[in-house]
Enzyme design. Structure first.
Site, PDB file in Angstrom:
ATOM      1  N   ASP A 169      -1.191   4.484  -6.910  1.00  0.00           N
ATOM      2  CA  ASP A 169       0.215   4.581  -6.491  1.00  0.00           C
ATOM      3  C   ASP A 169       0.821   5.894  -6.959  1.00  0.00           C
ATOM      4  O   ASP A 169       1.785   6.386  -6.375  1.00  0.00           O
ATOM      5  CB  ASP A 169       1.038   3.414  -7.062  1.00  0.00           C
ATOM      6  CG  ASP A 169       1.304   2.352  -6.009  1.00  0.00           C
ATOM      7  OD1 ASP A 169       0.346   1.925  -5.362  1.00  0.00           O
ATOM      8  OD2 ASP A 169       2.484   1.974  -5.830  1.00  0.00           O
ATOM      9  N   GLY A 196       0.864  -1.182   0.000  1.00  0.00           N
ATOM     10  CA  GLY A 196       0.000   0.000   0.000  1.00  0.00           C
ATOM     11  C   GLY A 196       0.891   1.219   0.000  1.00  0.00           C
ATOM     12  O   GLY A 196       1.776   1.357   0.869  1.00  0.00           O
ATOM     13  N   ALA A 197       0.690   2.093  -0.988  1.00  0.00           N
ATOM     14  CA  ALA A 197       1.617   3.217  -1.166  1.00  0.00           C
ATOM     15  C   ALA A 197       1.810   4.066   0.103  1.00  0.00           C
ATOM     16  O   ALA A 197       2.948   4.333   0.502  1.00  0.00           O
ATOM     17  CB  ALA A 197       1.150   4.071  -2.347  1.00  0.00           C
ATOM     18  N   GLN A 233      -4.594  -9.534  -3.160  1.00  0.00           N
ATOM     19  CA  GLN A 233      -4.813  -8.566  -2.067  1.00  0.00           C
ATOM     20  C   GLN A 233      -6.307  -8.359  -1.794  1.00  0.00           C
ATOM     21  O   GLN A 233      -6.701  -8.083  -0.665  1.00  0.00           O
ATOM     22  CB  GLN A 233      -4.175  -7.208  -2.411  1.00  0.00           C
ATOM     23  CG  GLN A 233      -2.660  -7.186  -2.365  1.00  0.00           C
ATOM     24  CD  GLN A 233      -2.040  -7.477  -3.711  1.00  0.00           C
ATOM     25  OE1 GLN A 233      -2.590  -8.246  -4.500  1.00  0.00           O
ATOM     26  NE2 GLN A 233      -0.896  -6.886  -4.001  1.00  0.00           N
TER      27      GLN A 233
HETATM   28  O1  MRU Z   1       0.976  -3.954  -4.535  1.00  0.00           O
HETATM   29  P1  MRU Z   1       0.054  -3.344  -3.537  1.00  0.00           P
HETATM   30  O2  MRU Z   1      -0.849  -4.321  -2.886  1.00  0.00           O
HETATM   31  O3  MRU Z   1       0.798  -2.515  -2.528  1.00  0.00           O
HETATM   32  O4  MRU Z   1      -0.841  -2.354  -4.389  1.00  0.00           O
HETATM   33  C1  MRU Z   1      -1.654  -1.454  -3.719  1.00  0.00           C
HETATM   34  C2  MRU Z   1      -2.380  -0.539  -4.610  1.00  0.00           C
HETATM   35  O5  MRU Z   1      -2.308  -0.610  -5.812  1.00  0.00           O
HETATM   36  C3  MRU Z   1      -3.156   0.515  -3.926  1.00  0.00           C
HETATM   37  O6  MRU Z   1      -4.290   0.879  -4.661  1.00  0.00           O
HETATM   38  C4  MRU Z   1      -2.301   1.770  -3.694  1.00  0.00           C
HETATM   39  O7  MRU Z   1      -1.019   1.473  -3.262  1.00  0.00           O
HETATM   40  C5  MRU Z   1      -2.968   2.664  -2.705  1.00  0.00           C
HETATM   41  S1  MRU Z   1      -3.175   1.905  -1.122  1.00  0.00           S
HETATM   42  C6  MRU Z   1      -4.033   3.052  -0.195  1.00  0.00           C
END
Ligand code: MRU
Length: 342
Positions: free
Chosen positions: A228, A50-51, A187
């Protein structure tokens, strides 16, 4: 540093702990994160994901290392190593830029600690503002579809897209959430399903390939995803599979919303084509692994293409729901994302 508790991060006795998001929902394993190598490994394996959460965990670790006596020159090196751990997410770069500015102070130890704690508090507030703005767009009786995981696990607060859904549910406006399982790393199936269950929000899990069918049946009223990175022209990088949802939404006339904090916006990145997209291991596509073990179904020598993210063009997005307010397609055409939002 004082103790901190979020859904997936903890500071206890000056040590960073992370909730292993690869082990959820079957196991709730808290893992220590004593140094940069450990955190980079957790980020690359998506135990920390999660970013926003990635940016916060990197900032907290730097502050803890400073408190533990790491020299300033080594902290600069640590900061640059952490910066490399997730190329697509701009929140990480934004947080680390602020930590770098703090590191330049003569009394850098308390300055870094204060800045890291401020980032955590700010993230909670950003999530709340996104949830408030987004919930206003949700109509009563909505059946919403979401992708990947954008909830409390991915932030210090209530989340971004999932925070909007939870806020709208508290307001009695959500009938049901369609949860894309989110291949290849699941996820949605593992984390979003778990978070919605914890909050008693009704959901149905679908394979990513079923989204078109539920839209065609008229069973989706809006789609909510996270980001992201948001480029200067409004293009959005998000978890692989987001772009196909946006195309499907356009075809079926369904609103497609992106929810993110302003720290996800990158005015220096002209468009989606300029966003670096992380390529990941073939094993994530040839099989699956988690707390349940590992399975491989594809032939040993299968050739694989595994981009972690895709880019959704601005033209497919109905609204960018940020902490600073809802950005409309008209505002994007006028160039609102070409400059900093704050
Ligand atoms: O690879 P991940 O599970 O970290 O991907 C997460 C996402 O694509 C989310 O939409 C993004 O990071 C925002 S999380 C609030």
């Amino acid at each position: 540093m004082k103790n901190i508790t979020t859904t997936s991060l903890r500071i206890r006795e000056n040590q960073l702990w992370i909730l292993d998001q690869q082990a959820l929902p079957q196991q709730s394993d808290w893992r220590p994160c004593p140094d940069v190598a450990a955190l980079v490994d957790h980020i690359r394996t998506l135990r920390v994901r999660g970013a926003p959460l990635i940016g916060l965990s990197a900032s907290l670790l730097l502050a803890l290392l400073a408190e533990g006596g790491m020299p300033q020159s080594d902290l600069y090196q640590a900061l640059e190593t952490l910066r490399e751990s997730r190329p697509t997410a701009v929140n990480l770069m934004n947080n680390l830029d602020r930590m770098k500015a703090a590191l330049a102070h003569t009394d850098f130890v308390p300055t870094l600690v204060a800045e890291a704690l401020r980032l955590v508090d700010e993230d909670r507030a950003l999530c709340d503002s996104i949830a408030d703005h987004g919930a206003e767009l949700v109509k009563p009786g909505s059946r919403l579809l979401t992708h990947c995981n954008t909830g409390g696990l991915a932030t210090a607060g209530v989340g971004t897209a999932l925070g909007v859904i939870a806020r709208a549910h508290q307001q009695g406006k959500v009938e049901q959430v369609w949860v894309d399982e989110t291949r290849p790393l699941l996820q949605g199936g593992r984390l979003t399903a778990w978070e919605l269950g914890e909050q008693r929000i009704p959901y149905r899990l679908i394979c990513d390939s079923m989204a078109a069918s539920v839209m065609a049946q008229g069973k989706v009223d809006a789609i909510w995803v996270g980001a992201d990175r948001i480029a200067a022209n409004g293009d959005v990088a998000n978890k692989i599979g987001t772009y196909s949802l946006a195309v499907l939404a356009k075809y079926h006339g369904i609103p497609f919303y992106v929810a993110a904090p302003h720290t996800t916006h990158d005015p220096h990145c002209p468009n989606g084509a300029a966003i670096p997209i992380e390529q990941r291991a073939a094993s994530e596509v040839t099989g699956v692994s988690g707390s349940f073990g590992s399975v491989q179904w594809a032939p040993e020598d299968a050739q694989v293409y595994n981009p972690a993210f895709d880019v959704t063009p601005a033209a497919l997005i109905s609204g960018w729901v940020l902490d600073v307010g809802v950005v409309t397609p008209e505002q994007v055409s006028e160039g609102i994302f070409a400059a900093s939002l704050r």
